[in-house]
Design a protein around this motif. Structure first.
Motif, short mmCIF file in Angstrom:
data_model
loop_
_atom_site.label_atom_id
_atom_site.label_comp_id
_atom_site.label_asym_id
_atom_site.label_seq_id
_atom_site.Cartn_x
_atom_site.Cartn_y
_atom_site.Cartn_z
N ARG A 126 9.61 9.02 -8.16
CA ARG A 126 8.12 10.62 -8.13
C ARG A 126 8.24 11.65 -7.16
N PHE A 127 8.75 11.35 -6.16
CA PHE A 127 9.00 12.38 -5.20
C PHE A 127 9.90 13.58 -5.25
N LEU A 128 11.01 12.72 -5.96
CA LEU A 128 12.53 13.47 -6.16
C LEU A 128 12.21 14.34 -7.47
N SER A 129 11.21 14.12 -8.01
CA SER A 129 10.91 14.46 -9.61
C SER A 129 9.95 15.63 -9.69
N GLN A 130 8.94 15.30 -8.33
CA GLN A 130 8.04 16.23 -8.18
C GLN A 130 7.95 17.50 -7.26
N ASP A 131 8.76 16.40 -6.16
CA ASP A 131 8.26 16.99 -4.76
C ASP A 131 9.30 17.83 -3.75
N ILE A 132 10.42 17.25 -4.68
CA ILE A 132 11.82 18.24 -4.07
C ILE A 132 12.20 19.35 -4.17
N GLY A 133 11.40 20.19 -5.37
CA GLY A 133 12.14 21.40 -5.90
C GLY A 133 10.94 21.55 -4.53
N ALA A 134 10.17 22.25 -3.93
CA ALA A 134 9.74 22.93 -3.44
C ALA A 134 9.50 22.24 -1.44
N VAL A 135 9.94 21.01 -1.62
CA VAL A 135 10.19 20.72 0.06
C VAL A 135 11.17 21.36 0.17
N LEU A 136 12.36 21.47 -0.74
CA LEU A 136 14.17 21.93 -0.31
C LEU A 136 13.48 23.65 -0.45
N ALA A 137 12.83 24.42 -1.38
CA ALA A 137 12.69 25.45 -0.72
C ALA A 137 12.31 25.96 0.04
N PRO A 140 -0.88 23.33 15.16
CA PRO A 140 -0.90 24.69 14.33
C PRO A 140 0.72 25.87 13.17
N LEU A 141 0.31 24.21 11.88
CA LEU A 141 1.52 24.56 11.35
C LEU A 141 1.93 25.29 10.22
N ASP A 142 2.61 26.54 9.74
CA ASP A 142 2.22 27.15 8.29
C ASP A 142 2.75 26.19 6.95
N GLU A 143 2.55 26.93 5.77
CA GLU A 143 2.57 26.17 5.02
C GLU A 143 4.05 25.03 4.77
N ASP A 144 5.54 26.26 5.18
CA ASP A 144 6.50 25.34 4.90
C ASP A 144 6.95 23.95 6.33
N GLU A 145 5.76 24.60 6.66
CA GLU A 145 6.58 23.69 8.35
C GLU A 145 5.97 22.36 7.92
N VAL A 146 4.69 22.37 7.60
CA VAL A 146 3.76 21.14 7.04
C VAL A 146 4.42 20.61 5.69
N ARG A 147 4.94 21.36 4.88
CA ARG A 147 5.43 20.85 3.39
C ARG A 147 6.85 19.46 4.27
N VAL A 148 7.55 20.58 5.00
CA VAL A 148 9.09 19.89 5.38
C VAL A 148 8.74 18.73 6.38
N THR A 149 8.11 18.87 7.07
CA THR A 149 7.46 17.89 7.96
C THR A 149 6.86 16.23 6.97
N THR A 150 5.80 16.95 6.49
CA THR A 150 4.97 15.79 5.22
C THR A 150 6.39 15.67 4.34
N ALA A 151 7.24 16.07 3.93
CA ALA A 151 8.29 15.09 3.32
C ALA A 151 9.32 14.41 3.64
N PRO A 153 0.44 -1.18 -0.09
CA PRO A 153 0.33 -0.23 0.26
C PRO A 153 0.49 1.10 -0.18
N THR A 154 0.33 2.43 -0.03
CA THR A 154 0.84 3.92 -0.70
C THR A 154 0.88 4.02 0.96
N THR A 155 2.45 4.69 1.44
CA THR A 155 2.12 4.87 2.94
C THR A 155 1.67 6.96 2.32
N ARG A 156 0.69 6.96 2.86
CA ARG A 156 0.65 8.23 3.52
C ARG A 156 0.51 9.15 4.70
N PRO A 157 1.50 9.93 4.80
CA PRO A 157 2.69 10.41 6.61
C PRO A 157 1.54 11.30 7.00
#
Length: 92
Positions: free
Chosen positions: A52-63, A15-26, A2-6
């Protein structure tokens, strides 16, 4: 496999802000993928999810990570204290 969803607490719970959520989720997602690679190293679906994570999500996570790293130390310490108090309050 099964796909793992954090799971990240909702804004109402913690109350996490958008950056905190993105980094924590990643972080949680990468930990789960790393564990899956250890337990099933030849599972191509795990490889596909990592790629897929490395090609689609990593840019936003690193930002987001850079944004968090640029916060002044005093602000980071205050944020950690705020989040710690929120979590401690939920466990009373």
């Amino acid at each position: 496999m099964p796909t793992t969803r954090p799971s990240v607490p909702s804004k109402a719970a913690l109350p996490l802000d958008e950056d905190e959520v993105r980094v924590t989720t990643a972080q949680r997602r990468l930990i789960a993928l790393g564990a899956a690679l250890v337990t099933t190293p030849f599972d191509t679906s795990v490889h596909q999810r990592l790629l897929r994570f490395l090609s689609q999500d990593i840019g936003a996570v690193l930002a987001s990570l850079r944004t968090l790293q640029q916060r002044p130390e005093a602000q980071l310490r205050a944020r950690i204290a705020e989040l710690t108090a929120t979590v401690a309050g939920r466990h009373r």
